[in-house]
Design a protein around this motif. Structure first.
Motif, PDB file in Angstrom:
ATOM      1  N   UNK A  94       8.335   6.636 -30.691  1.00  0.00           N
ATOM      2  CA  UNK A  94       7.061   7.256 -30.317  1.00  0.00           C
ATOM      3  C   UNK A  94       6.235   7.651 -31.532  1.00  0.00           C
ATOM      4  N   UNK A  95       6.881   7.861 -32.705  1.00  0.00           N
ATOM      5  CA  UNK A  95       6.132   8.240 -33.908  1.00  0.00           C
ATOM      6  C   UNK A  95       5.248   7.100 -34.391  1.00  0.00           C
ATOM      7  N   UNK A  96       5.491   5.886 -33.916  1.00  0.00           N
ATOM      8  CA  UNK A  96       4.713   4.724 -34.338  1.00  0.00           C
ATOM      9  C   UNK A  96       3.518   4.448 -33.432  1.00  0.00           C
ATOM     10  N   UNK A  97       3.482   5.087 -32.276  1.00  0.00           N
ATOM     11  CA  UNK A  97       2.464   4.762 -31.287  1.00  0.00           C
ATOM     12  C   UNK A  97       1.097   5.317 -31.669  1.00  0.00           C
ATOM     13  N   UNK A  98       0.064   4.572 -31.327  1.00  0.00           N
ATOM     14  CA  UNK A  98      -1.307   5.006 -31.579  1.00  0.00           C
ATOM     15  C   UNK A  98      -1.644   6.195 -30.686  1.00  0.00           C
ATOM     16  N   UNK A  99      -2.361   7.185 -31.216  1.00  0.00           N
ATOM     17  CA  UNK A  99      -2.779   8.316 -30.379  1.00  0.00           C
ATOM     18  C   UNK A  99      -3.850   7.938 -29.366  1.00  0.00           C
ATOM     19  N   UNK A 100      -4.458   6.766 -29.561  1.00  0.00           N
ATOM     20  CA  UNK A 100      -5.487   6.287 -28.631  1.00  0.00           C
ATOM     21  C   UNK A 100      -4.813   5.674 -27.406  1.00  0.00           C
ATOM     22  N   UNK A 101      -4.894   6.349 -26.291  1.00  0.00           N
ATOM     23  CA  UNK A 101      -4.228   5.881 -25.068  1.00  0.00           C
ATOM     24  C   UNK A 101      -4.904   4.670 -24.453  1.00  0.00           C
ATOM     25  N   UNK A 102      -6.112   4.330 -24.921  1.00  0.00           N
ATOM     26  CA  UNK A 102      -6.843   3.195 -24.346  1.00  0.00           C
ATOM     27  C   UNK A 102      -6.474   1.864 -24.981  1.00  0.00           C
ATOM     28  N   UNK A 103      -5.703   1.896 -26.067  1.00  0.00           N
ATOM     29  CA  UNK A 103      -5.352   0.653 -26.759  1.00  0.00           C
ATOM     30  C   UNK A 103      -4.648  -0.309 -25.815  1.00  0.00           C
ATOM     31  N   UNK A 104      -3.732   0.218 -25.014  1.00  0.00           N
ATOM     32  CA  UNK A 104      -3.042  -0.571 -24.000  1.00  0.00           C
ATOM     33  C   UNK A 104      -3.467  -0.031 -22.636  1.00  0.00           C
ATOM     34  N   UNK A 105      -4.045  -0.891 -21.798  1.00  0.00           N
ATOM     35  CA  UNK A 105      -4.602  -0.450 -20.517  1.00  0.00           C
ATOM     36  C   UNK A 105      -4.052  -1.286 -19.369  1.00  0.00           C
ATOM     37  N   UNK A 106      -3.556  -0.627 -18.342  1.00  0.00           N
ATOM     38  CA  UNK A 106      -3.092  -1.333 -17.156  1.00  0.00           C
ATOM     39  C   UNK A 106      -4.292  -1.791 -16.331  1.00  0.00           C
ATOM     40  N   UNK A 107      -4.191  -2.981 -15.760  1.00  0.00           N
ATOM     41  CA  UNK A 107      -5.291  -3.522 -14.975  1.00  0.00           C
ATOM     42  C   UNK A 107      -4.724  -4.281 -13.780  1.00  0.00           C
ATOM     43  N   UNK A 108      -5.406  -4.178 -12.660  1.00  0.00           N
ATOM     44  CA  UNK A 108      -4.993  -4.888 -11.456  1.00  0.00           C
ATOM     45  C   UNK A 108      -5.282  -6.377 -11.613  1.00  0.00           C
ATOM     46  N   UNK A 109      -4.364  -7.241 -11.198  1.00  0.00           N
ATOM     47  CA  UNK A 109      -4.589  -8.689 -11.360  1.00  0.00           C
ATOM     48  C   UNK A 109      -5.796  -9.200 -10.582  1.00  0.00           C
ATOM     49  N   UNK A 110      -6.236  -8.436  -9.567  1.00  0.00           N
ATOM     50  CA  UNK A 110      -7.398  -8.858  -8.783  1.00  0.00           C
ATOM     51  C   UNK A 110      -8.714  -8.412  -9.408  1.00  0.00           C
ATOM     52  N   UNK A 111      -8.646  -7.691 -10.530  1.00  0.00           N
ATOM     53  CA  UNK A 111      -9.875  -7.262 -11.207  1.00  0.00           C
ATOM     54  C   UNK A 111     -10.653  -8.481 -11.684  1.00  0.00           C
ATOM     55  N   UNK A 112     -11.970  -8.362 -11.689  1.00  0.00           N
ATOM     56  CA  UNK A 112     -12.798  -9.501 -12.085  1.00  0.00           C
ATOM     57  C   UNK A 112     -12.868  -9.616 -13.608  1.00  0.00           C
ATOM     58  N   UNK A 113     -13.317 -10.755 -14.073  1.00  0.00           N
ATOM     59  CA  UNK A 113     -13.413 -11.037 -15.504  1.00  0.00           C
ATOM     60  C   UNK A 113     -14.303 -10.024 -16.216  1.00  0.00           C
ATOM     61  N   UNK A 114     -15.412  -9.679 -15.590  1.00  0.00           N
ATOM     62  CA  UNK A 114     -16.353  -8.743 -16.203  1.00  0.00           C
ATOM     63  C   UNK A 114     -15.703  -7.381 -16.417  1.00  0.00           C
TER      64      UNK A 114
END
Length: 403
Positions: A94-114
């Motif tokens: 965990x000491x290596x992880x970025x403090x920015x929680x948005x770097x990795x974001x979960x997304x639904x597979x049905x979300x559109x390209x935009x």
């Protein structure tokens, strides 16, 4: 054609993507290091869920970040750890992880390209997408996240698999429909206003350690550190992408070498013998015994590796393409074809202000980087063009399609 492009969902971009290799957030840095050395992937995802608990649900599986070899190298270079790297490796990952929680974001597979593009523009580097589990003999067996006794990371398990989409994946996808973005794609990067002049630089003769913060920032921003001379002329770069193919002993090089020598150290084929000896001498002078011990093991293997690289360089392209190579240390620490390893060096990838957007896209994709340096004819640095800036241009074009 435009309607067809806009109709694409995130799942369409996931076709053929492999499942993520995963680590538990409770793993140690040492285990993360072993895991990275045992895979061809440059990054490994870190998860908060515990798959030893068989009652977990889809919502319980959360990717909390990603790590790569550069994270570990920069971590070991810190003042608190450089004296005792062995102790530092026992810390939680965990000491290596970025403090920015948005770097990795979960997304639904049905979300559109935009929607996916919007997430990237807002700071996401990797979109985590659940994928359909493929039924195999191995997948029917009871599996758990890797434990501390494992050698290599395993695919994310527990009945759910995920892949992730990168900025490069989205850029490649849009490139396949580049005709829809005419004439915008033919405009110069200068006229589109996507050259970022706020760049990271280090003088060629400066200690590489002075660029440590810049390397960390470049890793977070998916850019690079330009190595320039006293007149601002671009000599090369210290790229997190290139560093990610080194091993942890690169921390010793950053701690002891100049920026120019570090470029040679991380370049294709491994560091020259004289630079290896220079690192060892300076480690002894600074009494960095823990780092010296690790580096001495590496330097003892470099002659064998250098001979192997020289043999491969003298081979034909066909021979290299068909000959998998696994060298124990340094830039070739992971098992893969040598030809795949020589596509990137410390030499910077550049374009000019008048280069077209599509040309810069192709250039970046060809060299597997998410940015291209912009220079003038005299090689002075103007700025940098990033994938995220390119996506902003395409996003505006897509907006006009929807209206």
């Amino acid at each position: 054609m435009a309607a067809r492009l806009l109709a694409h969902e995130v799942a369409d971009l996931c076709l053929g993507k492999p499942p993520l290799k995963s680590l538990s957030v409770s793993a140690t840095v040492r285990y993360a290091l072993t895991a990275l050395k045992s895979t061809d992937d440059t990054h490994i995802s870190v998860w908060s869920c515990n798959h030893n608990n068989h009652s977990i649900s889809y919502q319980d599986c959360r990717c909390v970040g990603k790590i790569c070899m550069v994270d570990i190298i920069c971590y070991l270079c810190k003042d608190d750890h450089i004296m005792s790297p062995t102790t530092a490796l026992d810390s939680p990952v965990s000491v290596l992880l970025s403090p920015d929680s948005n770097v990795v974001t979960h997304v639904d597979p049905a979300s559109c390209l935009v929607e996916a593009i919007d997430m990237i523009i807002n700071g996401a580097q990797n979109l985590v997408v659940p994928i359909t589990r493929r039924t195999t003999i191995n997948s029917k067996r009871k599996q758990t996240l890797p434990n501390e006794s494992s050698i290599a990371p395993t695919a994310h398990t527990g009945g759910i698999e995920f892949c992730w989409l990168t900025q490069e994946d989205v850029i490649r996808f849009l490139l396949n429909s580049i005709a829809l973005f005419s004439p915008t794609a033919a405009y110069s990067v200068n006229s589109l206003g996507i050259i970022d002049s706020d760049i990271l630089t280090v003088n060629y003769h400066s200690p590489a350690s002075t660029a440590l913060d810049s390397i960390t920032t470049a890793l977070a921003d998916q850019t690079s550190v330009a190595v320039v001379d006293d007149d601002g002329i671009l000599i090369g770069e210290i790229s997190p992408f290139t560093l990610s193919y080194c091993d942890e002993t690169a921390a010793a090089a950053i701690a002891t070498l100049s920026a120019g020598d570090l470029m040679a150290y991380i370049d294709c084929g491994g560091p020259p013998e004289d630079i290896i000896k220079l690192v060892e001498t300076r480690l002894k002078q600074r009494d960095l015994k823990g780092m010296l011990e690790s580096f001495s093991v590496y330097s003892s293997e470099i002659n064998v590796n250098s001979k192997l690289c020289a043999t491969l360089l003298s081979s034909s392209d066909d021979e290299m393409l068909n000959s998998p190579v696994s060298v124990k240390s340094g830039r070739f620490s992971r098992s893969s074809s040598y030809s795949a390893r020589i596509t990137r060096m410390a030499e910077a990838i550049v374009c000019y202000p008048g280069s077209s957007l599509v040309a810069v896209m192709i250039q970046a994709i060809a060299h597997r980087v998410s940015y291209v340096w912009v220079i003038e004819e005299d090689c002075s640095v103007v700025g940098i063009v990033r994938f995220s800036s390119m996506l902003e241009v395409f996003r505006e074009h897509l907006e006009s399609m929807m209206n």
